[in-house]
Design a protein around this motif. Structure first.
Motif, short mmCIF file in Angstrom:
data_model
loop_
_atom_site.label_atom_id
_atom_site.label_comp_id
_atom_site.label_asym_id
_atom_site.label_seq_id
_atom_site.Cartn_x
_atom_site.Cartn_y
_atom_site.Cartn_z
N PRO A 92 -15.35 -19.06 -21.63
CA PRO A 92 -14.05 -18.41 -21.40
C PRO A 92 -13.77 -17.30 -22.41
N PRO A 93 -13.10 -16.25 -21.98
CA PRO A 93 -12.76 -15.15 -22.89
C PRO A 93 -12.00 -15.67 -24.11
N GLY A 94 -12.30 -15.12 -25.26
CA GLY A 94 -11.61 -15.52 -26.47
C GLY A 94 -12.36 -16.56 -27.28
N SER A 163 -8.21 -24.32 -24.59
CA SER A 163 -8.15 -25.22 -23.44
C SER A 163 -9.46 -26.00 -23.30
N ALA A 164 -9.35 -27.23 -22.83
CA ALA A 164 -10.53 -28.04 -22.59
C ALA A 164 -11.32 -27.45 -21.43
N VAL A 165 -12.63 -27.60 -21.47
CA VAL A 165 -13.49 -27.14 -20.38
C VAL A 165 -13.62 -28.29 -19.38
N THR A 166 -13.03 -28.11 -18.20
CA THR A 166 -13.03 -29.16 -17.19
C THR A 166 -14.00 -28.89 -16.05
N VAL A 167 -14.62 -27.70 -16.03
CA VAL A 167 -15.56 -27.36 -14.96
C VAL A 167 -16.98 -27.75 -15.36
N THR A 168 -17.81 -27.99 -14.35
CA THR A 168 -19.24 -28.09 -14.60
C THR A 168 -19.74 -26.68 -14.82
N ASN A 169 -20.86 -26.54 -15.48
CA ASN A 169 -21.33 -25.21 -15.86
C ASN A 169 -21.39 -24.28 -14.66
N PRO A 170 -20.64 -23.19 -14.67
CA PRO A 170 -20.55 -22.30 -13.51
C PRO A 170 -21.88 -21.71 -13.06
N ALA A 171 -22.79 -21.43 -14.00
CA ALA A 171 -24.06 -20.82 -13.63
C ALA A 171 -24.98 -21.80 -12.90
#
Length: 261
Positions: A92-94, A163-171
């Motif tokens: 994520p940006p930032g 923020s927590a990362v709630t997604v599986t790796n997008p790639a």
């Protein structure tokens, strides 16, 4: 999942249960204390320290795009959260330096949780043929450990106001979702799980040297051996040499990092 179906994989149910028990004991007696100790230190690490080492994050993101392009056999079936426009930019940006690495690590752990959950759901639905109880027990244990790893990395992110990362790796997720329908038995599922565990283990091994914070190094180092244990047990399920090896099955003295993201 009756006990008399255990001949459908290459090992014995009793030995697999013993391996899973040892895995669980080592995780709780050694892995978790080390992980929690490092996590406590990371929560207190300054924001400036975590914003160092941006090169590690850039490297990780670049290779992720390559691996996600189709070289990885994948798992799918259970739904994952639909990716938003913000998710497309990953990390994520930032996020820079160690925090960016934490985000990537969390997304890989989420992917492992998703994979094992999908496999267990398929087994329960009878889509993988006869599944020995010992195999399901191992998958459940591995899933739980991956969830703890994801929670640890997300705790670091949240403690630094991210923020927590709630997604599986997008790639990797599109490929993972697309190919799971091709898996029809335990052997196929185990082969795919080996690939995911190998990517995670090699990523931790490669990225640990690039981390800036000693606490981050400690957290990564406490998780990588667990992934290697998962690989060894999965190879046992497949009737293969239980250690680092080439694609053809030749044992290797050291774990490579050619599949690191």
């Amino acid at each position: 999942m009756s006990e008399d179906t255990e001949h459908t994989f290459e090992g014995s149910g009793s030995e697999l249960r013993a391996m899973t028990m040892e895995l669980d004991e080592l995780h709780h007696d050694m892995g978790m204390p080390a992980m929690n100790g490092a996590l406590s230190q990371m929560r207190g690490t300054s924001r400036r320290t975590f914003l160092m080492g941006a090169g590690a994050a850039v490297t990780g993101g670049a290779v992720l795009a390559v691996v996600g392009s189709g070289t990885l056999p994948a798992l799918a079936g259970a739904s994952t959260r639909r990716l938003s426009a913000a998710d497309a930019a990953f990390p994520p940006p930032g996020l820079k330096g160690d925090l960016a690495v934490a985000a990537v690590a969390a997304s890989l752990e989420n992917l492992a949780v998703f994979a094992y959950s999908s496999g267990l759901s398929a087994a329960t639905a009878g889509k993988l043929g006869a599944v020995p109880p010992a195999v399901a027990t191992f998958a459940t244990a591995a899933k739980g450990q991956h969830q703890q790893h994801a929670d640890a990395w997300n705790a670091v992110l949240k403690s630094h106001g991210k923020s927590a990362v709630t997604v599986t790796n997008p790639a990797l997720t599109p490929t993972v979702r697309a190919d799971f329908a091709k898996v029809t038995d335990i052997a196929g599922l185990a082969e795919l799980a080996v690939m995911l565990e190998t990517i995670a283990a090699q990523t931790y091994q490669a990225e640990t040297a690039k981390l800036q914070s000693k606490a981050a190094i400690g957290l990564s180092s406490s998780i990588q051996p667990v992934e290697m244990q998962h690989i060894a047990i999965l190879y046992y399920v497949l009737g293969k040499y239980p250690g680092a090896q080439t694609m053809s099955g030749t044992p290797l003295a050291f774990n490579p990092t050619s599949q690191a993201v």
